[in-house]
Design a protein around this motif. Structure first.
Motif, short mmCIF file in Angstrom:
data_model
loop_
_atom_site.label_atom_id
_atom_site.label_comp_id
_atom_site.label_asym_id
_atom_site.label_seq_id
_atom_site.Cartn_x
_atom_site.Cartn_y
_atom_site.Cartn_z
N THR A 53 22.61 13.02 30.17
CA THR A 53 21.53 13.80 30.69
C THR A 53 20.32 13.27 29.98
O THR A 53 20.24 13.46 28.85
CB THR A 53 21.56 15.35 30.57
OG1 THR A 53 22.69 15.77 31.06
CG2 THR A 53 20.20 16.00 30.98
N VAL A 54 19.25 12.73 30.63
CA VAL A 54 18.24 12.21 30.14
C VAL A 54 17.36 13.46 29.40
O VAL A 54 16.85 14.41 30.21
CB VAL A 54 17.18 11.62 31.22
CG1 VAL A 54 15.92 11.04 30.35
CG2 VAL A 54 17.97 10.18 31.49
N VAL A 87 18.85 10.18 25.58
CA VAL A 87 19.93 10.61 26.56
C VAL A 87 21.00 11.22 25.67
O VAL A 87 21.41 10.79 24.70
CB VAL A 87 20.59 9.27 27.09
CG1 VAL A 87 21.94 9.51 28.11
CG2 VAL A 87 19.77 8.39 28.08
#
Length: 166
Positions: A53-54, A87
């Motif tokens: 997930t950024v 990330v």
């Protein structure tokens, strides 16, 4: 570039065209290991992927570029900050499996149907707490075995109620 990651790690990579909060999948996995076995790709591990997930987009540290020519009073100084993103690794998938769906969407739908059981729970009588078990008595340990602890200090500890190492 190559990165060694595990679930829950945060890595800083070059900026990709993905918004903050969205998932990103990396299919180019060179090596995969679970602590006991290691799979080395030829050149890539087939079916393996890493899902993350950024967390955020940001600029990296400033890199200074200095130019100078001898005896010409020629000096140039330029700075540059590279765009990067953070990330968080959610899962490492092997054998072409898909990333697990997030559970946040399921939690939002549940409170609407759970309001009625909460009202019934308030009307019930509170349950009594279970009686606590009596602590098992153990023989006192010889505290003088500990390095730097003399007989007099061990007696003071026993008087205070400290009789075991635990």
């Amino acid at each position: 570039k190559q990165y060694k990651v595990a679930e829950g790690d945060e890595i800083i990579i070059e900026k990709l065209a993905v918004e903050a909060g969205k998932n990103v999948t990396f299919e180019d996995v060179l090596m995969l290991g679970d602590g006991k076995t290691v799979t080395v790709g030829e050149p890539m591990v087939s079916g393996a992927s890493v899902v993350g997930t950024v967390s955020e987009h940001r600029k990296g540290d400033k890199v200074l570029i200095m130019k100078k020519r001898q005896r010409n009073t020629y000096r140039r100084k330029k700075g540059h900050r590279q765009h990067e993103m953070v990330v968080t690794i959610d899962s490492i998938l092997a054998d072409g499996k898909k990333a697990p769906a997030k559970k946040a969407a399921a939690k939002k739908a549940a409170p609407k149907t759970a309001e009625a059981p909460k009202a019934e729970a308030k009307t019930e009588a509170p349950k009594k707490a279970a009686p606590k078990k009596a602590a098992a008595k153990t023989e006192p340990d010889d505290l003088t075995v500990m390095k730097g602890l003399g007989k007099v200090f061990a007696e003071k500890l026993n008087a205070e109620g400290i009789t075991t190492y635990a």
